[in-house]
Design a protein around this motif. Structure first.
Motif, mmCIF file in Angstrom:
data_model
loop_
_atom_site.group_PDB
_atom_site.id
_atom_site.type_symbol
_atom_site.label_atom_id
_atom_site.label_comp_id
_atom_site.label_asym_id
_atom_site.label_seq_id
_atom_site.Cartn_x
_atom_site.Cartn_y
_atom_site.Cartn_z
ATOM 1 N N ALA A 197 -21.678 28.740 -56.466
ATOM 2 C CA ALA A 197 -22.835 28.053 -55.893
ATOM 3 C C ALA A 197 -22.850 26.593 -56.323
ATOM 4 C CB ALA A 197 -24.121 28.752 -56.311
ATOM 5 N N ASP A 198 -22.443 26.323 -57.535
ATOM 6 C CA ASP A 198 -22.408 24.955 -58.035
ATOM 7 C C ASP A 198 -21.322 24.144 -57.324
ATOM 8 O OD1 ASP A 198 -23.423 22.964 -59.715
ATOM 9 O OD2 ASP A 198 -21.812 23.292 -61.189
ATOM 10 N N ASP B 45 -24.795 23.760 -52.588
ATOM 11 C CA ASP B 45 -25.987 24.236 -51.881
ATOM 12 C C ASP B 45 -27.219 24.249 -52.787
ATOM 13 O OD1 ASP B 45 -24.537 24.573 -49.578
ATOM 14 O OD2 ASP B 45 -24.141 26.721 -49.937
ATOM 15 N N GLU B 46 -27.050 24.740 -53.996
ATOM 16 C CA GLU B 46 -28.183 24.805 -54.921
ATOM 17 C C GLU B 46 -28.682 23.406 -55.259
ATOM 18 O OE1 GLU B 46 -29.784 27.530 -56.056
ATOM 19 O OE2 GLU B 46 -28.520 28.689 -54.701
ATOM 20 N N LYS C 19 -30.636 22.059 -52.260
ATOM 21 C CA LYS C 19 -31.951 22.708 -52.180
ATOM 22 C C LYS C 19 -32.907 22.141 -53.203
ATOM 23 C CE LYS C 19 -30.351 27.201 -50.504
ATOM 24 N NZ LYS C 19 -30.172 28.622 -50.878
ATOM 25 N N ASP D 183 -22.513 31.819 -60.078
ATOM 26 C CA ASP D 183 -23.175 30.547 -60.371
ATOM 27 C C ASP D 183 -22.223 29.373 -60.186
ATOM 28 O OD1 ASP D 183 -25.537 31.849 -60.941
ATOM 29 O OD2 ASP D 183 -25.287 31.745 -63.136
#
Length: 72
Positions: A58-59, A63-64, A67, A55
């Protein structure tokens, strides 16, 4: 129906003997239980650490976030 051959429980239990299964293996069961408990915590901690790291990665990449913004 009696599985231990006793006709009545109105006796002195110290004269009866074992009234439950696996008598004498309590220490082994406690040790097995502790090993299982500690092992479960170790595995759970490793799994949660890996999930948190994924997590966080990704943070960091953003990217998250991109999106989520692009959806609306």
């Amino acid at each position: 129906m009696s599985t231990n051959g006793m006709e009545s429980w109105a006796v002195d239990l110290k004269d009866v003997g074992a009234i439950y299964p696996f008598q004498g293996s309590e220490v082994v069961m406690v040790i097995v239980g502790l090993v299982f408990w500690i092992g479960w915590h170790v595995l759970q901690t490793r799994h949660e650490s890996a999930e948190i790291e994924a997590d966080m990665a990704a943070d960091r990449s953003g990217d998250e976030t991109r999106k989520a913004i692009d959806r609306h």
